[in-house]
Motif scaffolding. Sequence first.
Motif, PDB file in Angstrom:
ATOM      1  N   SER A 153      62.535  58.387  25.458  1.00 28.73           N
ATOM      2  CA  SER A 153      61.701  57.780  26.501  1.00 28.73           C
ATOM      3  C   SER A 153      60.788  58.805  27.167  1.00 28.73           C
ATOM      4  N   LEU A 154      61.252  60.052  27.221  1.00 25.15           N
ATOM      5  CA  LEU A 154      60.445  61.119  27.819  1.00 25.15           C
ATOM      6  C   LEU A 154      59.355  61.624  26.881  1.00 25.15           C
ATOM      7  N   GLU A 155      59.498  61.348  25.594  1.00 25.34           N
ATOM      8  CA  GLU A 155      58.596  61.924  24.595  1.00 25.34           C
ATOM      9  C   GLU A 155      57.540  60.950  24.089  1.00 25.34           C
ATOM     10  N   VAL A 156      57.579  59.704  24.549  1.00 23.69           N
ATOM     11  CA  VAL A 156      56.601  58.705  24.086  1.00 23.69           C
ATOM     12  C   VAL A 156      55.181  59.196  24.374  1.00 23.69           C
ATOM     13  N   GLY A 157      54.357  59.206  23.331  1.00 21.81           N
ATOM     14  CA  GLY A 157      52.959  59.635  23.491  1.00 21.81           C
ATOM     15  C   GLY A 157      52.728  61.111  23.287  1.00 21.81           C
ATOM     16  N   SER A 158      53.801  61.903  23.164  1.00 26.77           N
ATOM     17  CA  SER A 158      53.648  63.348  22.971  1.00 26.77           C
ATOM     18  C   SER A 158      53.397  63.669  21.504  1.00 26.77           C
ATOM     19  N   VAL A 177      63.125  52.118  22.371  1.00 25.44           N
ATOM     20  CA  VAL A 177      62.661  53.168  23.276  1.00 25.44           C
ATOM     21  C   VAL A 177      61.709  52.570  24.309  1.00 25.44           C
ATOM     22  N   ARG A 178      62.043  52.751  25.589  1.00 25.98           N
ATOM     23  CA  ARG A 178      61.154  52.324  26.681  1.00 25.98           C
ATOM     24  C   ARG A 178      60.552  53.577  27.314  1.00 25.98           C
ATOM     25  N   PRO A 179      59.228  53.620  27.453  1.00 22.41           N
ATOM     26  CA  PRO A 179      58.603  54.819  28.030  1.00 22.41           C
ATOM     27  C   PRO A 179      59.079  55.069  29.460  1.00 22.41           C
ATOM     28  N   ALA A 180      59.343  56.333  29.740  1.00 19.15           N
ATOM     29  CA  ALA A 180      59.719  56.720  31.101  1.00 19.15           C
ATOM     30  C   ALA A 180      58.467  56.763  31.978  1.00 19.15           C
ATOM     31  N   SER A 181      58.673  56.704  33.280  1.00 21.19           N
ATOM     32  CA  SER A 181      57.547  56.786  34.216  1.00 21.19           C
ATOM     33  C   SER A 181      57.518  58.172  34.850  1.00 21.19           C
ATOM     34  N   ASP A 182      56.378  58.474  35.447  1.00 22.09           N
ATOM     35  CA  ASP A 182      56.196  59.764  36.137  1.00 22.09           C
ATOM     36  C   ASP A 182      56.553  60.953  35.245  1.00 22.09           C
ATOM     37  N   VAL A 183      56.189  60.850  33.975  1.00 24.01           N
ATOM     38  CA  VAL A 183      56.521  61.930  33.027  1.00 24.01           C
ATOM     39  C   VAL A 183      55.629  63.136  33.298  1.00 24.01           C
ATOM     40  N   ALA A 184      56.235  64.290  33.331  1.00 21.80           N
ATOM     41  CA  ALA A 184      55.481  65.531  33.560  1.00 21.80           C
ATOM     42  C   ALA A 184      56.062  66.639  32.706  1.00 21.80           C
ATOM     43  N   ALA A 185      55.167  67.380  32.073  1.00 26.49           N
ATOM     44  CA  ALA A 185      55.594  68.538  31.282  1.00 26.49           C
ATOM     45  C   ALA A 185      55.781  69.722  32.210  1.00 26.49           C
ATOM     46  N   LEU A 186      56.883  70.409  32.054  1.00 31.12           N
ATOM     47  CA  LEU A 186      57.178  71.597  32.856  1.00 31.12           C
ATOM     48  C   LEU A 186      57.052  72.809  31.944  1.00 31.12           C
ATOM     49  N   PRO A 187      55.941  73.543  32.026  1.00 28.37           N
ATOM     50  CA  PRO A 187      55.683  74.652  31.096  1.00 28.37           C
ATOM     51  C   PRO A 187      56.845  75.630  30.998  1.00 28.37           C
ATOM     52  N   GLY A 188      57.244  75.888  29.755  1.00 27.00           N
ATOM     53  CA  GLY A 188      58.321  76.839  29.508  1.00 27.00           C
ATOM     54  C   GLY A 188      59.709  76.299  29.782  1.00 27.00           C
ATOM     55  N   LYS A 189      59.782  75.064  30.255  1.00 23.89           N
ATOM     56  CA  LYS A 189      61.090  74.499  30.590  1.00 23.89           C
ATOM     57  C   LYS A 189      61.396  73.232  29.802  1.00 23.89           C
ATOM     58  N   GLY A 190      60.521  72.220  29.885  1.00 21.58           N
ATOM     59  CA  GLY A 190      60.780  70.969  29.190  1.00 21.58           C
ATOM     60  C   GLY A 190      59.916  69.866  29.746  1.00 21.58           C
ATOM     61  N   VAL A 191      60.486  68.659  29.803  1.00 20.18           N
ATOM     62  CA  VAL A 191      59.748  67.498  30.278  1.00 20.18           C
ATOM     63  C   VAL A 191      60.663  66.682  31.187  1.00 20.18           C
ATOM     64  N   ALA A 192      60.076  66.122  32.264  1.00 18.84           N
ATOM     65  CA  ALA A 192      60.859  65.351  33.229  1.00 18.84           C
ATOM     66  C   ALA A 192      60.189  64.009  33.467  1.00 18.84           C
ATOM     67  N   GLY A 193      60.974  63.016  33.905  1.00 16.09           N
ATOM     68  CA  GLY A 193      60.436  61.693  34.181  1.00 16.09           C
ATOM     69  C   GLY A 193      61.523  60.820  34.797  1.00 16.09           C
ATOM     70  N   ARG A 194      61.199  59.534  34.971  1.00 15.47           N
ATOM     71  CA  ARG A 194      62.165  58.607  35.561  1.00 15.47           C
ATOM     72  C   ARG A 194      62.309  57.382  34.675  1.00 15.47           C
ATOM     73  N   LEU A 195      63.551  56.891  34.559  1.00 19.77           N
ATOM     74  CA  LEU A 195      63.836  55.688  33.783  1.00 19.77           C
ATOM     75  C   LEU A 195      64.946  54.920  34.481  1.00 19.77           C
ATOM     76  N   ASP A 196      64.686  53.649  34.765  1.00 19.56           N
ATOM     77  CA  ASP A 196      65.658  52.800  35.468  1.00 19.56           C
ATOM     78  C   ASP A 196      66.108  53.435  36.790  1.00 19.56           C
ATOM     79  N   GLY A 197      65.177  54.076  37.461  1.00 22.66           N
ATOM     80  CA  GLY A 197      65.470  54.660  38.763  1.00 22.66           C
ATOM     81  C   GLY A 197      66.163  55.998  38.728  1.00 22.66           C
ATOM     82  N   ALA A 198      66.510  56.485  37.549  1.00 23.46           N
ATOM     83  CA  ALA A 198      67.203  57.771  37.430  1.00 23.46           C
ATOM     84  C   ALA A 198      66.223  58.865  37.028  1.00 23.46           C
ATOM     85  N   ALA A 199      66.452  60.081  37.529  1.00 30.29           N
ATOM     86  CA  ALA A 199      65.612  61.236  37.182  1.00 30.29           C
ATOM     87  C   ALA A 199      66.136  61.874  35.889  1.00 30.29           C
ATOM     88  N   LEU A 200      65.279  61.912  34.869  1.00 26.78           N
ATOM     89  CA  LEU A 200      65.662  62.488  33.575  1.00 26.78           C
ATOM     90  C   LEU A 200      64.961  63.821  33.361  1.00 26.78           C
TER      91      LEU A 200
END
Length: 428
Positions: A153-158, A177-200
């Motif tokens: 879900s965090l990788e949709v569109g990447s 796979v359902r796309p996560a919302s508020d997805v943001a790439a964190l350089p050198g770390k990974g990717v973060a976002g929200r799905l079903d109200g939870a922070a991934l």
Amino acid sequence: VEATAADNTIARVVKLVEEAQESKAPTERFIDGFSRWYTPAVVLVATLVAVLPPLLGFGSWGAWVYKGLAILLIGCPCALVISTPAAIAAGLAAGARRGLLMKGGAVLEQAGRLTAIAFDKTGTLTAGRPKVTDIVAPDGADDHRAVLAAAASLEVGSSHPLALAILAEAAERGVAVRPASDVAALPGKGVAGRLDGAALFLGSVAAAGEAAGLDEALRGRIAGLARAGKSVSVLTRDGRVVGLVAMRDEPRPDAAQGLEALQAAGIRTIMLTGDNQATARAVAASLGIEVRAELLPADKQRIVRELQAEGHRVGKVGDGINDAPALAAADLGIAMGGGTDVALETADAAVLHGRVTDVADMIGLSRGVMANIRQNITIALGLKAVFLVTTVAGVTGLWPAILADTGATVLVTANAMRLLGWRGSAAG
């Protein structure tokens, strides 16, 4: 538009084939040079046979002139001269049909003489695309499918290679796979976002350790995966680790078979890679090949030179810009299909279909062509020797000499044309 029609891959391949057909192999050049001495020698022998015996009183002029003409026909170098180029042309054509492009007869001949071949890893022995190998769900956490669905879900569109590997695995397993919302790439770390109200968060072991902490059991699992040459991404939900996704650039399906074929042919194989020792050794162990890891392009070139100093005729197989110096330094550079333009231009040959077994096939084709050339030369010179003796002895005359000369030419041409039926190990 990225290139003109004259600069596309097909046009370059056509141009390289045309240049290959114009290039002569060392054996072909030797035969051409030999023929320049052989033909005058035959004319001299025929003249001496026609003139000397009657001058010395050993028979009539008519009989010996007749024998001299027969020897002149027998000695015609047509079959000898055509024996090598016919086999070379047939070999180049047979290879091109199977996606083995060699830039000339010299390259075709050199391939069969190789005693060591150095392979790049990424994109050559491996597919060049990471693949999900393990999904770990720690005790009390989500199941494997849930871990995969959240990671995907965090990788949709990447378009990142690791993201594509995760999405491909989800599609292969039929995971929705359902796309996560508020997805943001964190350089050198990974990717973060929200799905079903939870922070991934999906990212590196170090970043996950800072954010969520990793217990000893998890660190042990991660270390084991790393020793197997796998890259590990950690998935967290609301600051708690819920899964591990391990990926590795897996060997090509035919890599082990291709290397076994080369080793069976008496060729030493070695893998040269810039990857870390753990990854390189894991891949090498699964393929049964020597390995040198953590190399710069100059290091690869140096190792090729060292192998040559040991007395090896070295081939180098690669697909990238980093391989260009080693490809140029090797006795025979082979570019793997799908490689960069620099690799294709620097290499002497190319395996257009990207199969490791095709490298072994190229060696086999080269050795088959050289065996065919030796057969042709034996046929051409053997028939001439037989009919030379029988003509001088008076057993055969002019007509058998004509048939022998024409027959030898037909035989060597037909024998060379057999190479057009070569299919290699990928036949069928």
